[in-house]
Every structure is written in structure tokens, then in C-alpha cells.
Design an enzyme around this catalytic site. Structure first.
Site, PDB file in Angstrom:
ATOM      1  N   MET A 179       0.798  -1.211   0.000  1.00  0.00           N
ATOM      2  CA  MET A 179       0.000   0.000   0.000  1.00  0.00           C
ATOM      3  C   MET A 179       0.833   1.264   0.000  1.00  0.00           C
ATOM      4  SD  MET A 179      -3.219   0.916   2.519  1.00  0.00           S
ATOM      5  CE  MET A 179      -2.303   1.076   4.043  1.00  0.00           C
ATOM      6  N   LYS A 203       5.810   7.577   5.675  1.00  0.00           N
ATOM      7  CA  LYS A 203       5.128   6.567   4.869  1.00  0.00           C
ATOM      8  C   LYS A 203       4.134   7.269   3.959  1.00  0.00           C
ATOM      9  CE  LYS A 203       2.926   2.061   5.544  1.00  0.00           C
ATOM     10  NZ  LYS A 203       2.505   1.073   6.584  1.00  0.00           N
ATOM     11  N   ASP A 246      -1.568  -8.319  10.284  1.00  0.00           N
ATOM     12  CA  ASP A 246      -0.495  -8.337   9.285  1.00  0.00           C
ATOM     13  C   ASP A 246       0.852  -8.576   9.954  1.00  0.00           C
ATOM     14  OD1 ASP A 246       0.511  -8.253   6.709  1.00  0.00           O
ATOM     15  OD2 ASP A 246       0.658  -6.065   6.642  1.00  0.00           O
TER      16      ASP A 246
END
Length: 342
Positions: free
Chosen positions: A43, A60, A167
């Protein structure tokens, strides 16, 4: 409800996709100057950056092809909200969420270290090098502490959020140069043990790091993260992913049937007490797993206590330097050059 993360915005006519695509070392993003791209996932891309005070941070940014997708933008905002709410030394600190010229970004602490994945295999083309049982147990025990803090997160009214990371993987567990484990990437985390799943493109390639219930779309819980911690411990100590087949369908079939070789089938000298921890964490039925990441951590610490002298942060720091110190120094040098010191 959880407090929203700090959100900084600057305005511009540039659409999100063009602005994100234009990001490069030296570019300004809000109050941060990008120094170097250091990682990319399903992503987002992660950059080393410098804030106005001269501190190196991690930034990020959402990937260009996803920048205008409302689902991914919502996931990105959720990541900042969840991660910034978990205050624990083994969880990477998140400073806030921002948007500049349509580009969503998350500012985080800069972690000098390497992922468990790179520790297993520092360079492409090199063979996987399993981690000694006691070192692996200590790494995962510290990862358990991070996950337990995540699972115990409470909202402003004191109610348990029931946050599930969803995750956990060797890519999302880092070891710092000071010997501290850090959990990162809450991009697909779920609150209130919901049944919703991340978009398929985020799940691709992650079948080896799912609990059976997650893989088939059933409700996830903290026990789903416990399962994957067990799978990570298995991989660290054996050098193999327990269910991997090379195909999504094949991996899911093995995962849902609990079809994997036990550690002692692979290595008769594998510590029996540690194998018990692995097998309980990886039980197909969540009712048979450790009831919490904290209980798994206690079991690992018991194994460490019984099997030898204590392992502390300095031992893990030495281990990291031996395994991946060259990679850390190479990244440090790149950042120093970007800062104009090299």
C-alpha cells in the site's frame, strides 16, 4: 472512540496521483524533506526524511496508483489512528497523519535496524539462515509484548477496542541496533474484531502469514495474531514458512488443514519445550491456542529461563550486528550523504 492522530494539511491544486508520483529524494512533503526511499509494500512506500528540527524520521506515503482510491485512503488514515494510539516501547511510535498536495503521509519514528525477514536472509540470492532457538524465542517474546499492548488498547472511555494487527510477519517485526524489537505497519489492522477483510491486493502474497480463520474470511481476534506469531517463530528457527507452497490456493489449503511438518520432524535436535510453544500457538482451532500474546510471551520466557542464561538487549544488538550490521551501516551512509555529510 480513539483519539484522532495529529493531522497537518497544506493546500495545492495538484491532484493526489501526480503529486505522489513526483516524490523523490530532496522533495518537500509538509514539514519534512525526503532523504531516501527505504522500503515499499502493498500500500505504501517508506522514506527516510528530516523534519524542521533536523531530526531523521520515517515517512510513509501511499503508493501513486492508490492515491485516489477512497478505500486505501481510509485504510491509511486508520493505520495512523490505530498505531498512534498504542504506546509501548516495542511498537513503532507514530507522530501523526498529514496531507500535502493531495499526498497522504504518516510520520513515524526512525528505526535504525532491520526486519526479521532481512535477518533471516540479508541479501538476495543468499540462502536463508535460521536463527538460533534462544535468540528467536527472545525476539518473538518481545514481539508478543508488542501485540499484547495492541490487543489491550482502550478508547478514551476505557473500553477495550479489541484491535487486531492482522499483518504480523517477519517483514513487520524489526530489531533495532540497541536490541529492541519494534512492531510496525498497522495498515490492515481491525478494531472490534470485525469480519471485514483488507482489499485482495493487500492480501496477495501474505497467505503464509494468516491464521486459518482470517484466510477464509471468518471473524478475526487477538488469537489470530497469536497464530501468526507462532508461524514467525517457526520460520525464524527452521528457515521455512510452515504452509508455503508457491501458490495462494495451495498455501491456503495447507493452512486451513493445519498441514505442516513439525519443527522436530525437520530437526530432531529442535528443543522440545520450544516446539510445544510453536505448536500451541499454531493450533488450527483458536480455542487451543494461547489465550493471549502475553501468555505466549510467558511461555517463551519460561523456555529461555530453563534453557540457558538470560538474553538481554545487548545480546540482541550483538546478534543484529553480526547478521545485518552491514545493511544498517549502508543505509546510515546513504542518509548521511543525503544530509550532505558524506
Amino acid at each position: 472512540m480513539l483519539a484522532a492522530p495529529r493531522f497537518a494539511m497544506t493546500s495545492s491544486e495538484a491532484p493526489p496521483s501526480s503529486a505522489t508520483a513526483a516524490l523523490a529524494p530532496g522533495a518537500q512533503l509538509g514539514p519534512y524533506r525526503l532523504l531516501a526511499a527505504v522500503a515499499q509494500g502493498g500500500m505504501a512506500r517508506v522514506w527516510a526524511a528530516q523534519d524542521r528540527a533536523g531530526t531523521v524520521v520515517a515517512i510513509k506515503t501511499i503508493r501513486p496508483e492508490l492515491a485516489e482510491d477512497a478505500t486505501y485512503r481510509a485504510l491509511f488514515a486508520d493505520e495512523a489512528r490505530f498505531a498512534s494510539s498504542v504506546a509501548h516501547p516495542n511498537v513503532c511510535r507514530v507522530y501523526g497523519l498529514g496531507e500535502d498536495r493531495g499526498v497522504l503521509y504518516i510520520a513515524m519514528e526512525w528505526v535504525r535496524g532491520e526486519s526479521f525477514a532481512r535477518i533471516l536472509k540479508p541479501l538476495k540470492g543468499e540462502p536463508v539462515r535460521p536463527v538460533a532457538a534462544r535468540h528467536a524465542a527472545k525476539l518473538i517474546a518481545d514481539g508478543c509484548a508488542a501485540l499484547h499492548a495492541t490487543h489491550e488498547l482502550r478508547d478514551r472511555d476505557g473500553r477495550t477496542v479489541r484491535l487486531v494487527h492482522c499483518d504480523v510477519s517477519p517483514q513487520n517485526l524489526l530489531l533495532t541496533v540497541t536490541g529492541q524489537v519494534k512492531l510496525v505497519d498497522f495498515g490492515v489492522a481491525r478494531a472490534t474484531a470485525g469480519t471485514s477483510s483488507p482489499p485482495p491486493s493487500l492480501r496477495a502474497g501474505k497467505a503464509a502469514y494468516m491464521a486459518p480463520e482470517q484466510a477464509v474470511g471468518r471473524r478475526v481476534s487477538r488469537l489470530s495474531d497469536v497464530f501468526v506469531l507462532g508461524a514467525c517463530l517457526y520460520e525464524l528457527t527452521t528457515g521455512r514458512r510452515p504452509f508455503a507452497t508457491g501458490s495462494w490456493e495451495g498455501t491456503i489449503e495447507r493452512l486451513t488443514h493445519g498441514d505442516f511438518a513439525t519443527p522436530r520432524e525437520l530437526d530432531p535436535d529442535y528443543p522440545e519445550l520450544l516446539e510445544r510453544v510453536v505448536l500451541r500457538a499454531m493450533a488450527s482451532s483458536d480455542a487451543l491456542r494461547y489465550p493471549s500474546a502475553e501468555r505466549m510471551r510467558v511461555a517463551l520466557e519460561d523456555y529461555l529461563r530453563r534453557s540457558g542464561p538470560p538474553l538481554d538487549a545487548s545480546d540482541l544488538a550483538t546478534f543484529l550486528d553480526e547478521r545485518a550490521g552491514a545493511l544498517v551501516r549502508e543505509r546510515d551512509d546513504a542518509i548521511q550523504r543525503a544530509l550532505g555529510y558524506g
